[in-house]
Design an enzyme around this catalytic site. Sequence first.
Site, PDB file in Angstrom:
ATOM      1  N   ASP A 170       0.406  -1.023  -0.222  1.00  0.00           N
ATOM      2  CA  ASP A 170      -0.345   0.156  -0.380  1.00  0.00           C
ATOM      3  C   ASP A 170       0.855   0.940   0.186  1.00  0.00           C
ATOM      4  OD1 ASP A 170      -2.682   1.482  -0.105  1.00  0.00           O
ATOM      5  OD2 ASP A 170      -2.215   1.407   2.013  1.00  0.00           O
TER       6      ASP A 170
ATOM      7  N   HIS B 181      -3.441  14.406   0.342  1.00  0.00           N
ATOM      8  CA  HIS B 181      -4.332  13.695   1.377  1.00  0.00           C
ATOM      9  C   HIS B 181      -2.648  13.763   2.661  1.00  0.00           C
ATOM     10  CE1 HIS B 181      -5.614   9.881   3.202  1.00  0.00           C
ATOM     11  NE2 HIS B 181      -4.136   9.422   3.567  1.00  0.00           N
TER      12      HIS B 181
ATOM     13  N   GLU C 238     -10.432   4.084   3.506  1.00  0.00           N
ATOM     14  CA  GLU C 238      -9.883   5.345   2.123  1.00  0.00           C
ATOM     15  C   GLU C 238      -9.647   4.777   0.812  1.00  0.00           C
ATOM     16  OE1 GLU C 238      -5.286   4.635   3.318  1.00  0.00           O
ATOM     17  OE2 GLU C 238      -5.962   6.363   5.232  1.00  0.00           O
TER      18      GLU C 238
ATOM     19  N   GLU D 292      -8.542   4.987  -2.754  1.00  0.00           N
ATOM     20  CA  GLU D 292      -7.296   3.854  -3.998  1.00  0.00           C
ATOM     21  C   GLU D 292      -7.699   3.326  -5.190  1.00  0.00           C
ATOM     22  OE1 GLU D 292      -4.290   2.062  -1.637  1.00  0.00           O
ATOM     23  OE2 GLU D 292      -5.743   3.323   0.769  1.00  0.00           O
TER      24      GLU D 292
ATOM     25  N   ASP E 162      -9.385   1.230   1.650  1.00  0.00           N
ATOM     26  CA  ASP E 162      -8.424   0.700   2.602  1.00  0.00           C
ATOM     27  C   ASP E 162      -8.759   1.082   4.133  1.00  0.00           C
ATOM     28  OD1 ASP E 162      -5.677  -0.312   4.175  1.00  0.00           O
ATOM     29  OD2 ASP E 162      -5.354   1.883   2.917  1.00  0.00           O
TER      30      ASP E 162
ATOM     31  N   ARG F 239      -9.030   4.471  12.466  1.00  0.00           N
ATOM     32  CA  ARG F 239      -8.228   5.648  13.139  1.00  0.00           C
ATOM     33  C   ARG F 239      -7.288   5.659  13.993  1.00  0.00           C
ATOM     34  NH1 ARG F 239      -6.802   6.532   7.754  1.00  0.00           N
ATOM     35  NH2 ARG F 239      -8.302   7.263   7.088  1.00  0.00           N
TER      36      ARG F 239
ATOM     37  N   GLN G  74      -4.683   3.074  14.600  1.00  0.00           N
ATOM     38  CA  GLN G  74      -3.547   4.275  13.720  1.00  0.00           C
ATOM     39  C   GLN G  74      -3.271   4.584  14.738  1.00  0.00           C
ATOM     40  OE1 GLN G  74      -4.469   5.903  10.001  1.00  0.00           O
ATOM     41  NE2 GLN G  74      -2.712   4.892   9.224  1.00  0.00           N
TER      42      GLN G  74
ATOM     43  N   LYS H  51      -5.455  -1.472   9.857  1.00  0.00           N
ATOM     44  CA  LYS H  51      -5.156  -1.879   8.296  1.00  0.00           C
ATOM     45  C   LYS H  51      -5.820  -3.212   7.947  1.00  0.00           C
ATOM     46  CE  LYS H  51      -4.227   2.587   6.822  1.00  0.00           C
ATOM     47  NZ  LYS H  51      -4.711   3.421   5.483  1.00  0.00           N
TER      48      LYS H  51
ATOM     49  N   THR I  64      -9.821  -5.327   3.433  1.00  0.00           N
ATOM     50  CA  THR I  64      -8.908  -4.588   2.617  1.00  0.00           C
ATOM     51  C   THR I  64     -10.161  -4.934   1.115  1.00  0.00           C
ATOM     52  OG1 THR I  64      -7.001  -4.085   3.127  1.00  0.00           O
ATOM     53  CG2 THR I  64      -7.164  -3.826   0.479  1.00  0.00           C
TER      54      THR I  64
ATOM     55  N   THR J  93      -3.993   6.600  -0.723  1.00  0.00           N
ATOM     56  CA  THR J  93      -5.281   7.276  -0.405  1.00  0.00           C
ATOM     57  C   THR J  93      -5.105   8.703  -1.629  1.00  0.00           C
ATOM     58  OG1 THR J  93      -5.813   7.140   1.384  1.00  0.00           O
ATOM     59  CG2 THR J  93      -7.255   8.853   0.807  1.00  0.00           C
TER      60      THR J  93
ATOM     61  N   GLU K 239     -10.677  13.478   6.433  1.00  0.00           N
ATOM     62  CA  GLU K 239     -10.215  14.385   5.978  1.00  0.00           C
ATOM     63  C   GLU K 239     -11.549  15.129   5.040  1.00  0.00           C
ATOM     64  OE1 GLU K 239      -7.237  14.142   2.896  1.00  0.00           O
ATOM     65  OE2 GLU K 239      -7.210  12.157   3.471  1.00  0.00           O
TER      66      GLU K 239
END
Lengths: 447, 447
Positions: A143, A150, A215, A217, A249, A253, A256, A269, A273, A375, A389
Amino acid sequence: MRTIDRTHDAAATSWLGSANAPGTDFPVQNLPFAVFRRAGSRETPRGGVAIGNEVLDLAALSGTQCLDGLALQAAQSCAAPVLNDFFALGPVAWRTLRGALFDLLHKGTAATTPSHVEAVRGCLVPQPDVEYVLPVRIGDYTDFYTSIHHARTISRLLDPKGEVPRNFQWVPTAYHGRVSSIGIAGQQFRRPHGQALRDGSSTPEYGPSRRLDYELELGIYVGAGNALGERIALSRAEDHVFGISLLNDWSARDIQAWEMAPLGPFHAKNFATTVSPWIVTMDALAPYRKPWTRPAADPQPLPYLESESHRAGGAIDIRLEVSIETHRMREARLPPEPMSRTSFRHHYWSVAQMVTHHAAGGCNLQAGDLLGSGTISGPEPAEAGALMELALSGKKPVQLSNGERRSFLEDGDAIIFQGWCEREGFSRIGFGFNHGLVLPALSQSEE
Amino acid sequence: MRTIDRTHDAAATSWLGSANAPGTDFPVQNLPFAVFRRAGSRETPRGGVAIGNEVLDLAALSGTQCLDGLALQAAQSCAAPVLNDFFALGPVAWRTLRGALFDLLHKGTAATTPSHVEAVRGCLVPQPDVEYVLPVRIGDYTDFYTSIHHARTISRLLDPKGEVPRNFQWVPTAYHGRVSSIGIAGQQFRRPHGQALRDGSSTPEYGPSRRLDYELELGIYVGAGNALGERIALSRAEDHVFGISLLNDWSARDIQAWEMAPLGPFHAKNFATTVSPWIVTMDALAPYRKPWTRPAADPQPLPYLESESHRAGGAIDIRLEVSIETHRMREARLPPEPMSRTSFRHHYWSVAQMVTHHAAGGCNLQAGDLLGSGTISGPEPAEAGALMELALSGKKPVQLSNGERRSFLEDGDAIIFQGWCEREGFSRIGFGFNHGLVLPALSQSEE
């Protein structure tokens, strides 16, 4: 980079009506690949190509007299339950099969005799009748983190004085991801548990994530690999890429933030996915290339990540849209609601640069490896590719038209990605849908 | 945790003389698994078990009358070129086969009739005549960072005021690693290229690593997996582990320093990882368990990583030694020279804790997944598991007895790991060797 040829001719139509419908994702100029079987059946999955509302079954097609030579060999390799062997054949085989399928499906070429059309019709399966599986046996999943918009927003959300990491403008940053939890569109996954520091506490707790996010992607499929210890020159990087799908993805948060230093995201993560079933080939994407540029004030790439032809067409204008369908929206039969739109053309590092950088230390890529683009967020706040975001880490929740608000994902939320390309003088081609659904966390009693 | 039974009886000897030789790694109490074929042959690789100086060919053995029931079924699953199916059978099958092999190889049990001994003898291949391949198709590879002695030294070397990351004592830290570049002992790999900041420069260069290192680790093989979205309780974690080998997590420190923030190591690690051929089973390791302890001043684990039985025997006393053989030593026919010794018993997080934490977010482990233990460094400086630690980042190069010095690895250096267990009242069992060799970097003209 692939060249524009007869298969991109906007005037070409198919003898299959649904392929000519305005706004279809799958006109004869697209021809993306997936692996499918009849829904609910025990059939062995096999490769197929999307055309209009149908799937062209490549296992069935290779049993007809419609193909010969390299195109037949390529179609036969697609009769397997994974496309790794087809990918390993390389770009000449991919292009030859694409050309042969175009000729068979296109109205009015020499290949479309009535008997051919009849034979091909016998190999079509309606898309609503099929289910999709992962198109390849993914050897490794990498990834990337390569959108500067981002990176800027996330850095500021984590720390008001936060800046983009100092290596970001030099290194197409990447980390290795988890293969086992990659699922096909329609994936439903439990909200993950993990350790997180709650506000005001100095010791972590273990429990369900409270800051679940998506995310936006692209999933980039490695076609042909390189040997361990060898590199891939930028000029040849795209010869190693078969095509592109949509990739979500999913990210926790809160987990993370606590686990990430110093070795990167792990639990945040590796619970799920989601990839879309259809892989749009690099050949199909040829008309939608854009110059790859970088602001003059920024450091320019090191020589191994730079070339004139790359500057001329290294970027791709893939338009992307993220929608949400909450549990309440589903109950009220409301359609999914778009939350953001952007394009891959804003990306700081290109597909070719990602591939070349990945192999630059001698790491061997293999047919069927999957690369996440990182992202994809555009320059405007409304173009953000993650809810964190869009909602500024909860400071400005996203307002939905049914009255709901979202700072992070709630149980029952489905996230839907769509992607397409369009350019004056060329057909619109699409990526189909990538959707996934958040289930409640496992309770203690279910353990 | 596995129990001690007749297969651990130190008084047991084999009818095969080399299995009783003092100091052998492979007495009848060990019985580790590998996948092998005759060196240089085109034979299909298959599973084997080490006994003395021989490999017992399990494909051949399953064609004899020596086994029946579950032991036969387990041996048949080892006739494949990878052991994934055998691993997936689970701990009862592993233990049953181990017991049956012990009975066949042990001198003086009912199973060792002359005809059985003759049949088993016909399935032995001398170890010097074989070559090994990777024992499983590795689905995912996860590398941990779980030695506090390693973490302390590295943190101080990177920054004189550096401290162990604040999550280290709470989270068995891990990141996903690269599967495609994992090789079996004997792996020779090119010094990787990558981006690095050289001293005094503010912009990176791309070139061969100047700070190549090894990391002494164990390779922990997942036996039976868990379903996506489910967890693994600490009390059952070891039921999911088949066994342990030696693992060298080769590392390029200069590339790592530049690329690592914020998403962890990538190029610094993905050019090569070397595993030893023999997997010592958790059953064979039963006698060498130690209490798992943590200093009272440290935070104690969260409840999901803690239990009384884990405290009683969660650690394993696996002794480890790292040796170097430089090009000059090889030319002069000097033996490899030991550089450090330590034990896995000093590890801050245990095998069971790593497995439970890995699945704690619902990540699905699968039979044949590989976990790297993280660099194993003991409390004393001489017990460091990486050259960067031993040589204090170049400040105190390691002095070799032939006059050479090493701060980092040079081209032509081979690194050899050995591992073994010993305990009063029990046999010594060993892991064999894990060796790998550094080749010069690819030159520009070779591209």
